[in-house]
Write an enzyme that holds these catalytic residues in place. Structure first.
Site, PDB file in Angstrom:
ATOM      1  CB  SER A 143      -9.181  42.590  35.230  1.00  0.00           C
ATOM      2  OG  SER A 143      -9.099  41.957  33.896  1.00  0.00           O
ATOM      3  CE1 TYR A 156      -5.288  46.335  33.496  1.00  0.00           C
ATOM      4  CE2 TYR A 156      -5.986  43.728  33.255  1.00  0.00           C
ATOM      5  CZ  TYR A 156      -6.242  45.235  33.178  1.00  0.00           C
ATOM      6  OH  TYR A 156      -7.594  45.543  33.360  1.00  0.00           O
TER       7      TYR A 156
HETATM    8  P1  NAD Z   1      -9.987  53.983  30.881  1.00  0.00           P
HETATM    9  O1  NAD Z   1      -8.709  54.506  30.151  1.00  0.00           O
HETATM   10  O2  NAD Z   1     -11.224  54.182  29.924  1.00  0.00           O
HETATM   11  O3  NAD Z   1     -10.132  54.738  31.977  1.00  0.00           O
HETATM   12  C1  NAD Z   1      -9.006  54.760  33.151  1.00  0.00           C
HETATM   13  C2  NAD Z   1      -9.295  55.833  34.084  1.00  0.00           C
HETATM   14  O4  NAD Z   1      -8.129  55.777  34.924  1.00  0.00           O
HETATM   15  C3  NAD Z   1      -9.205  57.465  33.684  1.00  0.00           C
HETATM   16  O5  NAD Z   1     -10.246  58.214  34.028  1.00  0.00           O
HETATM   17  C4  NAD Z   1      -7.775  57.762  33.717  1.00  0.00           C
HETATM   18  O6  NAD Z   1      -7.629  59.282  33.625  1.00  0.00           O
HETATM   19  C5  NAD Z   1      -7.591  57.224  35.398  1.00  0.00           C
HETATM   20  N1  NAD Z   1      -6.260  57.057  35.574  1.00  0.00           N
HETATM   21  C6  NAD Z   1      -5.344  56.583  34.843  1.00  0.00           C
HETATM   22  N2  NAD Z   1      -4.021  56.659  35.430  1.00  0.00           N
HETATM   23  C7  NAD Z   1      -4.286  57.534  36.625  1.00  0.00           C
HETATM   24  C8  NAD Z   1      -3.575  58.050  37.541  1.00  0.00           C
HETATM   25  N3  NAD Z   1      -2.235  57.847  37.524  1.00  0.00           N
HETATM   26  N4  NAD Z   1      -4.135  58.685  38.432  1.00  0.00           N
HETATM   27  C9  NAD Z   1      -5.554  58.943  38.538  1.00  0.00           C
HETATM   28  N5  NAD Z   1      -6.142  58.384  37.419  1.00  0.00           N
HETATM   29  C10 NAD Z   1      -5.710  57.757  36.616  1.00  0.00           C
HETATM   30  O7  NAD Z   1      -9.910  52.390  31.148  1.00  0.00           O
HETATM   31  P2  NAD Z   1     -11.203  51.589  31.807  1.00  0.00           P
HETATM   32  O8  NAD Z   1     -11.121  50.383  30.578  1.00  0.00           O
HETATM   33  O9  NAD Z   1     -12.352  52.248  31.942  1.00  0.00           O
HETATM   34  O10 NAD Z   1     -10.614  51.110  33.117  1.00  0.00           O
HETATM   35  C11 NAD Z   1     -11.005  51.108  34.365  1.00  0.00           C
HETATM   36  C12 NAD Z   1     -10.563  49.883  35.148  1.00  0.00           C
HETATM   37  O11 NAD Z   1     -11.325  48.906  34.815  1.00  0.00           O
HETATM   38  C13 NAD Z   1      -9.036  49.728  35.351  1.00  0.00           C
HETATM   39  O12 NAD Z   1      -8.723  49.414  36.273  1.00  0.00           O
HETATM   40  C14 NAD Z   1      -8.963  48.554  34.259  1.00  0.00           C
HETATM   41  O13 NAD Z   1      -8.109  47.830  34.740  1.00  0.00           O
HETATM   42  C15 NAD Z   1     -10.462  47.724  34.672  1.00  0.00           C
HETATM   43  N6  NAD Z   1     -10.850  46.776  33.821  1.00  0.00           N
HETATM   44  C16 NAD Z   1     -11.182  47.284  32.224  1.00  0.00           C
HETATM   45  C17 NAD Z   1     -11.436  46.438  31.268  1.00  0.00           C
HETATM   46  C18 NAD Z   1     -11.824  46.869  30.011  1.00  0.00           C
HETATM   47  O14 NAD Z   1     -12.247  45.767  29.218  1.00  0.00           O
HETATM   48  N7  NAD Z   1     -12.008  47.926  29.681  1.00  0.00           N
HETATM   49  C19 NAD Z   1     -11.753  44.985  31.887  1.00  0.00           C
HETATM   50  C20 NAD Z   1     -11.398  44.446  33.187  1.00  0.00           C
HETATM   51  C21 NAD Z   1     -11.078  45.607  33.918  1.00  0.00           C
END
Ligand code: NAD
Length: 261
Positions: A143, A156
């Site tokens: 991130s 985080y």
């Molecule tokens: P999201 O909430 O849409 O998806 C998260 C996914 O992780 C889901 O499929 C959920 O079921 C799964 N998950 C959560 N806990 C779990 C567990 N214990 N076991 C198995 N699966 C699990 O979130 P997102 O925004 O798509 O995030 C995905 C990644 O991207 C994360 O690592 C997040 O930190 C990173 N990220 C997101 C952003 C953003 O702005 N959305 C920015 C930077 C990084």
């Protein structure tokens, strides 16, 4: 079809970035081990959709990323069901925000387990097979918070800075083995994880969701646009195909200018 016949695990691929990455990789001919939480009907629909749309194989692991034994089983199930783990995308993640002195211990433990330790366990389990086949691509979704901090995100930001370090160590240890390990650092992407934060900010400030969205982007992301999850997927395709072979240990931002400031 740059990745035809390759087998990929994408953790957290039932939603948001992971789901988009699964679609983009499948579109390049990759078989996918899906993983993540959600209701059975939604997951079954995703497992069925990718083969229909892209002509690839899919499997699903219900592994809980906070449980090392589940993670090891997800890797061995992929080897058994798809044949190998050629590509490992460590994407699953959760968020919780609070000032450090009020941050609940259990939330700290869960975020460190899912957003950091899970990647250690999956990499540890997948690398032996990659070494044997002399090919592997490991992509850790970090991130902008792997490079800079924001308040109220102690767990985080710690986990994401940790994954940046893990990426570099694994890259060094596998540099001569045909394996690359890189981290991608997205800025704001409009997924359920961020939508929850926007809604909380709207409630807190007694403003509309539209205003809260504009504030969120305005505060951090100079281009004032969300990063498209498909852009992350296509960056992963580049890292996985032959042109990405010399890139390892890289921490790649895709953040509309966030960390240029
Ligand atoms: P999201 O909430 O849409 O998806 C998260 C996914 O992780 C889901 O499929 C959920 O079921 C799964 N998950 C959560 N806990 C779990 C567990 N214990 N076991 C198995 N699966 C699990 O979130 P997102 O925004 O798509 O995030 C995905 C990644 O991207 C994360 O690592 C997040 O930190 C990173 N990220 C997101 C952003 C953003 O702005 N959305 C920015 C930077 C990084």
């Amino acid at each position: 079809m740059a990745l035809k016949g390759k087998n990929a695990i994408v953790t957290g691929s039932t939603s948001g970035i992971g789901l988009a990455v699964a679609h983009v990789l499948a579109g390049q001919g990759c078989n996918i081990m899906l993983n993540g939480m959600g209701d059975k009907a939604t997951i079954d629909a995703i497992v069925a959709e990718l083969p229909k749309k892209y002509g690839v194989k899919t499997a699903y692991s219900a592994a809980d990323m906070s449980k090392p034994a589940d993670i090891r089983k997800m890797v061995s199930d992929t080897e058994a069901q798809l044949g190998s783990v050629d590509i490992l995308v460590n994407n699953a993640g959760i968020q919780f925000t609070a000032p450090v002195e009020e941050f609940p211990d259990d939330k700290w433990d869960a975020i460190i387990a899912i957003n950091l330790s899970a990647s250690f366990h999956s990499i540890k389990a997948a690398v032996p097979g990659m070494r044997k086949r002399k090919f592997g691509r490991i992509i850790n979704i970090a991130s902008a918070h792997g490079l800079v901090a924001s308040e109220h995100k102690a767990a985080y930001v710690s986990a994401k800075h940790g994954i940046v370090g893990l990426t570099k160590v694994v890259a060094l240890e596998t540099a001569e083995a045909g394996i690359t390990c890189n981290a991608i650092c997205p800025g704001w992407v409009n997924t359920p994880l961020v939508q929850k934060q926007i809604e909380a900010k709207a409630k807190e400030g007694n403003i509309t969701v539209e205003q809260a969205t504009a504030n969120l982007l305005g505060e951090k992301q100079p281009n004032k646009k969300f990063v498209k999850p498909e852009s992350i997927g296509n960056l992963i395709v580049f890292l996985c195909d032959e042109f990405g072979a010399e890139m390892t240990g890289e921490i790649i931002s895709i953040d509309g200018g966030w960390t240029a400031q």
